[in-house]
Write a protein that holds these residues in place. Structure first.
Motif, short mmCIF file in Angstrom:
data_model
loop_
_atom_site.label_atom_id
_atom_site.label_comp_id
_atom_site.label_asym_id
_atom_site.label_seq_id
_atom_site.Cartn_x
_atom_site.Cartn_y
_atom_site.Cartn_z
N MET A 1 0.65 -1.14 0.12
CA MET A 1 0.01 0.04 0.05
C MET A 1 0.79 1.29 0.01
O MET A 1 2.03 1.26 0.75
CB MET A 1 -0.86 -0.20 1.22
N ILE A 2 0.50 2.33 -0.94
CA ILE A 2 1.27 3.45 -0.98
C ILE A 2 0.32 4.44 -0.21
O ILE A 2 -0.76 4.76 -0.51
CB ILE A 2 1.81 3.95 -2.34
N ILE A 3 1.00 5.25 0.77
CA ILE A 3 0.28 6.22 1.28
C ILE A 3 1.06 7.36 1.21
O ILE A 3 2.37 7.86 1.54
CB ILE A 3 0.32 6.04 2.83
N GLN A 4 0.46 8.68 0.97
CA GLN A 4 1.06 10.10 0.71
C GLN A 4 0.50 10.99 1.54
O GLN A 4 -0.72 10.70 2.12
CB GLN A 4 0.53 10.50 -0.88
N GLY A 5 1.32 11.85 2.13
CA GLY A 5 0.85 12.94 3.00
C GLY A 5 1.94 13.94 3.27
O GLY A 5 3.08 13.98 2.56
N THR A 6 1.69 14.80 4.10
CA THR A 6 2.69 15.52 4.79
C THR A 6 3.65 14.87 5.54
O THR A 6 3.24 13.91 6.02
CB THR A 6 2.09 16.76 5.44
N PHE A 7 4.91 15.24 5.85
CA PHE A 7 5.91 14.74 6.82
C PHE A 7 5.04 14.56 8.18
O PHE A 7 5.11 13.34 8.67
CB PHE A 7 6.92 15.61 7.09
N GLU A 8 4.41 15.61 8.63
CA GLU A 8 3.72 15.35 9.83
C GLU A 8 2.53 14.24 10.05
O GLU A 8 2.32 13.27 10.86
CB GLU A 8 3.19 16.79 10.34
N GLN A 9 1.73 14.29 8.69
CA GLN A 9 0.65 13.19 8.78
C GLN A 9 1.43 12.03 8.74
O GLN A 9 0.88 10.96 9.37
CB GLN A 9 -0.12 13.41 7.34
N LEU A 10 2.46 11.83 8.03
CA LEU A 10 2.99 10.56 7.82
C LEU A 10 3.61 9.77 9.05
O LEU A 10 3.84 8.65 9.38
CB LEU A 10 4.10 10.40 6.62
N THR A 11 4.46 10.74 9.80
CA THR A 11 5.13 10.22 10.97
C THR A 11 3.72 9.81 12.02
O THR A 11 4.18 8.78 12.63
CB THR A 11 5.81 11.31 11.81
N GLU A 12 2.59 10.63 12.00
CA GLU A 12 1.56 9.86 12.59
C GLU A 12 0.88 8.41 12.17
O GLU A 12 1.11 7.76 12.85
CB GLU A 12 0.51 11.32 12.63
N LYS A 13 0.94 8.46 10.89
CA LYS A 13 0.44 7.28 10.34
C LYS A 13 1.49 6.20 10.69
O LYS A 13 1.06 5.13 10.73
CB LYS A 13 0.27 7.68 8.78
N ALA A 14 2.71 6.36 10.39
CA ALA A 14 3.58 5.34 10.43
C ALA A 14 3.87 4.73 11.98
O ALA A 14 3.57 3.55 12.34
CB ALA A 14 5.18 5.60 9.97
N ALA A 15 3.58 5.58 13.06
CA ALA A 15 3.55 5.15 14.22
C ALA A 15 2.19 4.27 14.59
O ALA A 15 2.23 3.29 15.17
CB ALA A 15 3.65 6.33 15.26
N ALA A 16 1.03 4.93 13.87
CA ALA A 16 -0.21 4.10 14.14
C ALA A 16 -0.04 2.77 13.70
O ALA A 16 -0.50 1.92 13.94
CB ALA A 16 -1.46 5.02 13.51
N ILE A 17 0.64 2.85 12.34
CA ILE A 17 0.56 1.17 11.53
C ILE A 17 1.54 0.28 12.47
O ILE A 17 1.14 -0.93 12.53
CB ILE A 17 1.39 1.52 10.12
N LEU A 18 2.70 0.80 12.86
CA LEU A 18 3.56 0.12 13.75
C LEU A 18 2.90 -0.25 14.97
O LEU A 18 3.04 -1.60 15.43
CB LEU A 18 4.75 0.90 14.07
N ALA A 19 2.03 0.43 15.47
CA ALA A 19 1.46 0.10 17.10
C ALA A 19 0.60 -0.94 16.59
O ALA A 19 0.16 -1.69 17.41
CB ALA A 19 0.72 1.48 17.45
N GLN A 20 -0.26 -0.61 15.60
CA GLN A 20 -1.42 -1.76 15.12
C GLN A 20 -0.64 -3.33 15.31
O GLN A 20 -1.26 -4.16 15.60
CB GLN A 20 -2.23 -1.24 14.12
N ALA A 21 0.35 -3.12 14.29
CA ALA A 21 1.28 -4.20 14.02
C ALA A 21 1.41 -5.07 15.22
O ALA A 21 1.70 -6.24 15.49
CB ALA A 21 2.21 -4.20 12.78
N ILE A 22 2.25 -4.03 15.83
CA ILE A 22 2.78 -4.53 17.37
C ILE A 22 1.60 -5.31 18.26
O ILE A 22 1.83 -6.35 18.68
CB ILE A 22 3.51 -3.53 18.04
#
Ligand SMILES: O=C1O[C@H](COP(=O)(O)O)[C@@H](O)[C@H](O)[C@H]1O
Length: 227
Positions: A1-22
């Protein structure tokens, strides 16, 4: 999956993806193994991740790669991870690469043994592409990306300083269930184009390794080229 956004949006998103996978991984096997890189892009993600409600005592954090310097050196990936996650990771859950200046193979043997004792593979990998498309310390058209081991390896003559490093090998990364790869900043636009170019191979652009994983997310603040 490709996700685009601003740096701020993507740092939030990356943390959320990692947290969910964990959380999902811990629900299934009672613990999770996360591998993380160093570099300029990830500090903000670690800062968001540490705000997540996570069973930190069940999360092992390994380095995806490390520069062969003392752990308090400014180039050390561990130093960055410790600064950002050391306050939430309980003792013994954040695993530094053992630094033996004269015996790097001893450090690799110990780090491999530690991972092996926990199952021998990562569940989740966070990677950040360099300008040249490298991830971890696996560099394009360099012996590091061709190394056939399924473990941590020593990397000599890295094209990006410091030249002496250790890295998870291509095959070790490929055993993970979930991968997140970042292309953040205009300096990564060419690496992004290469990662999405179907004519190029993993040897040309190691960031493609993450795109081989079943559950992968590619996060970028750059324009995504049309197929
Ligand atoms: O040297 C390294 O570079 C990559 C990319 O870093 P960035 O500063 O361009 O985000 C990093 O993922 C790797 O862990 C590190 O050792």
């Amino acid at each position: 999956m490709i996700i685009q956004g601003t740096f701020e949006q993507l740092t939030e998103k990356a943390a959320a993806i990692l947290a969910q996978a964990i959380r999902q991984c811990i629900a299934v096997k009672n613990e999770a193994i996360l591998a993380v890189p160093g570099g300029r892009s990830v500090a903000a993600i670690f800062a968001k991740l540490r705000q997540q409600e996570l069973p930190w005592e069940q999360l092992h954090i390994f380095l995806l790669d490390e520069r062969l310097v003392p752990t308090d050196h400014e180039d050390s990936n561990y130093r960055l991870v410790k600064e950002q996650l050391g306050m939430v990771a309980p003792p013994g859950m954040l695993h530094p690469f053992p630094h033996y200046p004269e015996e790097p193979q001893r450090g690799v043997a110990e780090y491999n043994k530690k991972l092996k004792g926990l199952g021998g593979r990562f569940d989740i990998v966070l990677a950040s592409s360099g300008e040249d498309g490298h991830i971890a310390s696996l560099f394009p058209r360099h012996p590091s990306i061709g190394n056939p081991a399924s473990s941590f390896i020593i990397v000599h003559d890295a094209p990006k300083p410091p030249a002496e490093r250790m890295s998870a090998s291509r095959k070790l990364i490929m055993q993970a269930d979930t991968g997140v790869v970042l292309f953040l900043g205009s300096a990564k636009a060419r690496a992004l184009r290469n990662a999405l170019d179907t004519h190029l191979s993993i040897v040309d652009c190691p960031a493609k390794i993450i795109m081989e994983l079943q559950g992968y997310s590619l996060l970028t603040d750059q324009e995504v080229p049309n197929p």
